[in-house]
Design a protein around this motif. Structure first.
Motif, PDB file in Angstrom:
ATOM      1  N   HIS A   6       0.972  -1.279  -0.003  1.00 48.11           N
ATOM      2  CA  HIS A   6      -0.013  -0.014  -0.038  1.00 48.11           C
ATOM      3  C   HIS A   6       1.011   1.183  -0.025  1.00 48.11           C
ATOM      4  O   HIS A   6       0.463   2.179  -0.755  1.00 48.11           O
ATOM      5  CB  HIS A   6      -1.029   0.083   1.142  1.00 48.11           C
ATOM      6  CG  HIS A   6      -1.713   1.222   1.432  1.00 48.11           C
ATOM      7  ND1 HIS A   6      -2.874   1.534   0.447  1.00 48.11           N
ATOM      8  CD2 HIS A   6      -1.623   2.116   2.290  1.00 48.11           C
ATOM      9  CE1 HIS A   6      -3.352   2.650   0.779  1.00 48.11           C
ATOM     10  NE2 HIS A   6      -2.780   3.137   1.895  1.00 48.11           N
ATOM     11  N   THR A   7       1.865   1.269   0.814  1.00 48.80           N
ATOM     12  CA  THR A   7       3.092   2.393   0.718  1.00 48.80           C
ATOM     13  C   THR A   7       4.416   1.448   0.579  1.00 48.80           C
ATOM     14  O   THR A   7       4.589   0.773   1.440  1.00 48.80           O
ATOM     15  CB  THR A   7       2.876   3.256   2.165  1.00 48.80           C
ATOM     16  OG1 THR A   7       1.710   3.548   2.307  1.00 48.80           O
ATOM     17  CG2 THR A   7       3.865   4.310   1.938  1.00 48.80           C
ATOM     18  N   SER A  34       6.673   1.213   3.751  1.00 45.25           N
ATOM     19  CA  SER A  34       6.083   0.756   4.804  1.00 45.25           C
ATOM     20  C   SER A  34       6.838  -0.459   5.778  1.00 45.25           C
ATOM     21  O   SER A  34       7.624  -1.290   5.165  1.00 45.25           O
ATOM     22  CB  SER A  34       4.464  -0.063   4.666  1.00 45.25           C
ATOM     23  OG  SER A  34       3.746   1.093   4.386  1.00 45.25           O
ATOM     24  N   SER A  50      -0.384  -1.355   6.809  1.00 47.71           N
ATOM     25  CA  SER A  50      -1.350  -1.756   5.892  1.00 47.71           C
ATOM     26  C   SER A  50      -1.166  -2.512   4.518  1.00 47.71           C
ATOM     27  O   SER A  50      -0.156  -2.278   3.995  1.00 47.71           O
ATOM     28  CB  SER A  50      -2.197  -0.400   5.261  1.00 47.71           C
ATOM     29  OG  SER A  50      -3.105  -0.565   4.449  1.00 47.71           O
ATOM     30  N   ASN A 103      -3.629  -3.114   2.301  1.00 44.46           N
ATOM     31  CA  ASN A 103      -4.887  -3.073   1.549  1.00 44.46           C
ATOM     32  C   ASN A 103      -4.650  -2.729   0.091  1.00 44.46           C
ATOM     33  O   ASN A 103      -3.830  -1.476   0.143  1.00 44.46           O
ATOM     34  CB  ASN A 103      -5.948  -2.268   2.079  1.00 44.46           C
ATOM     35  CG  ASN A 103      -6.520  -2.883   3.283  1.00 44.46           C
ATOM     36  OD1 ASN A 103      -6.899  -4.190   3.104  1.00 44.46           O
ATOM     37  ND2 ASN A 103      -7.119  -1.951   4.245  1.00 44.46           N
ATOM     38  N   PRO A 104      -4.789  -3.397  -0.985  1.00 39.62           N
ATOM     39  CA  PRO A 104      -4.396  -2.965  -2.283  1.00 39.62           C
ATOM     40  C   PRO A 104      -5.845  -1.755  -2.835  1.00 39.62           C
ATOM     41  O   PRO A 104      -6.361  -2.124  -3.670  1.00 39.62           O
ATOM     42  CB  PRO A 104      -4.603  -3.952  -3.063  1.00 39.62           C
ATOM     43  CG  PRO A 104      -5.329  -4.952  -2.642  1.00 39.62           C
ATOM     44  CD  PRO A 104      -5.203  -4.535  -0.947  1.00 39.62           C
ATOM     45  N   SER A 134      -6.573   2.157  -4.065  1.00 41.22           N
ATOM     46  CA  SER A 134      -5.934   3.284  -4.724  1.00 41.22           C
ATOM     47  C   SER A 134      -6.906   4.444  -5.201  1.00 41.22           C
ATOM     48  O   SER A 134      -8.264   4.200  -5.068  1.00 41.22           O
ATOM     49  CB  SER A 134      -5.223   2.664  -5.819  1.00 41.22           C
ATOM     50  OG  SER A 134      -6.018   2.318  -6.921  1.00 41.22           O
ATOM     51  N   TYR A 148      -3.064  -1.360 -11.102  1.00 41.86           N
ATOM     52  CA  TYR A 148      -2.167  -2.253 -10.593  1.00 41.86           C
ATOM     53  C   TYR A 148      -1.434  -3.031 -11.747  1.00 41.86           C
ATOM     54  O   TYR A 148      -0.538  -3.655 -11.630  1.00 41.86           O
ATOM     55  CB  TYR A 148      -2.667  -3.312  -9.522  1.00 41.86           C
ATOM     56  CG  TYR A 148      -2.748  -2.288  -7.922  1.00 41.86           C
ATOM     57  CD1 TYR A 148      -1.644  -2.410  -7.191  1.00 41.86           C
ATOM     58  CD2 TYR A 148      -3.927  -1.991  -7.722  1.00 41.86           C
ATOM     59  CE1 TYR A 148      -1.958  -1.689  -6.026  1.00 41.86           C
ATOM     60  CE2 TYR A 148      -4.333  -1.265  -6.395  1.00 41.86           C
ATOM     61  CZ  TYR A 148      -2.959  -1.165  -5.652  1.00 41.86           C
ATOM     62  OH  TYR A 148      -3.338  -0.645  -4.656  1.00 41.86           O
ATOM     63  N   PHE A 176       3.964  -5.921  -2.499  1.00 44.19           N
ATOM     64  CA  PHE A 176       2.803  -6.830  -1.818  1.00 44.19           C
ATOM     65  C   PHE A 176       3.313  -8.151  -1.616  1.00 44.19           C
ATOM     66  O   PHE A 176       2.971  -8.668  -0.369  1.00 44.19           O
ATOM     67  CB  PHE A 176       1.638  -6.600  -2.567  1.00 44.19           C
ATOM     68  CG  PHE A 176       0.640  -5.479  -2.450  1.00 44.19           C
ATOM     69  CD1 PHE A 176      -0.094  -5.411  -1.040  1.00 44.19           C
ATOM     70  CD2 PHE A 176       0.276  -4.403  -3.306  1.00 44.19           C
ATOM     71  CE1 PHE A 176      -0.892  -4.381  -0.696  1.00 44.19           C
ATOM     72  CE2 PHE A 176      -0.381  -3.573  -2.958  1.00 44.19           C
ATOM     73  CZ  PHE A 176      -0.816  -3.192  -1.703  1.00 44.19           C
ATOM     74  N   GLN A 179      -9.351  -3.181   8.507  1.00 41.13           N
ATOM     75  CA  GLN A 179      -8.576  -4.015   7.339  1.00 41.13           C
ATOM     76  C   GLN A 179      -9.039  -5.592   7.638  1.00 41.13           C
ATOM     77  O   GLN A 179      -9.225  -5.972   8.856  1.00 41.13           O
ATOM     78  CB  GLN A 179      -7.166  -3.840   7.808  1.00 41.13           C
ATOM     79  CG  GLN A 179      -6.431  -4.394   6.961  1.00 41.13           C
ATOM     80  CD  GLN A 179      -4.820  -3.976   7.049  1.00 41.13           C
ATOM     81  OE1 GLN A 179      -4.654  -2.978   7.945  1.00 41.13           O
ATOM     82  NE2 GLN A 179      -3.999  -4.561   6.434  1.00 41.13           N
ATOM     83  N   SER A 197      -5.334 -10.207   2.022  1.00 41.84           N
ATOM     84  CA  SER A 197      -4.670  -9.116   1.005  1.00 41.84           C
ATOM     85  C   SER A 197      -4.394  -9.727  -0.320  1.00 41.84           C
ATOM     86  O   SER A 197      -4.566  -8.907  -1.207  1.00 41.84           O
ATOM     87  CB  SER A 197      -3.406  -8.486   1.755  1.00 41.84           C
ATOM     88  OG  SER A 197      -3.155  -7.676   0.619  1.00 41.84           O
TER      89      SER A 197
END
Length: 129
Positions: free
Chosen positions: A23-24, A27, A48, A50-51, A53, A59, A71, A93, A114
């Motif tokens: 996600h970032t 991270s 996080s 979570n995909p 955007s 993606y 990911f 989440q 995820s």
């Protein structure tokens, strides 16, 4: 700057950094052992995964390959961590209503959820460009 695998000591607790991009890209998730009386638990604070955007982001675009690879790296990390208590970055989440999970395999379940969401997103995006 703290790098993947480095430890930070806070009093009697050593916290280990785990690069968990996705996600970032920068991270970090964190793990440590907490003991009370004769019982110790492996605790993970997970960044996080979570995909999500903004609208229009794909993606499957060539520029997104490092993010998708991030990911996938993060899933391997989460699956390998000892994890008696999972603290997630967001209360919602993985469909949970709180940020704390003590179920066996909570970190593996987070990675699996995820992974499923990312696969769905990749299918919805259509062919790579």
């Amino acid at each position: 700057m703290i790098r993947d695998g480095e430890r930070v000591t806070l009093g009697d607790t050593a916290v280990t950094a785990h690069a968990t991009p996705g996600h970032t890209m920068g991270s970090m998730s964190w793990s440590w052992r907490a003991c009370q009386a004769m019982t110790c638990k492996a605790i993970v604070f997970a960044a996080s995964l979570n995909p999500v955007s903004s609208d229009g982001y794909r993606y499957t675009a060539a520029a997104s390959r490092p993010i998708v690879a991030g990911f996938r790296h993060s899933y391997r990390v989460m699956q390998s961590l000892p994890c008696d208590l999972l603290i997630t970055a967001h209360a919602d989440q993985d469909g949970a209503t709180d940020r704390f999970r003590t179920a066996p395999g909570a970190c593996r379940a987070l990675a699996a959820s995820s992974r499923t969401k990312l696969a769905a997103r990749l299918r919805a995006d259509g062919p790579a460009r």
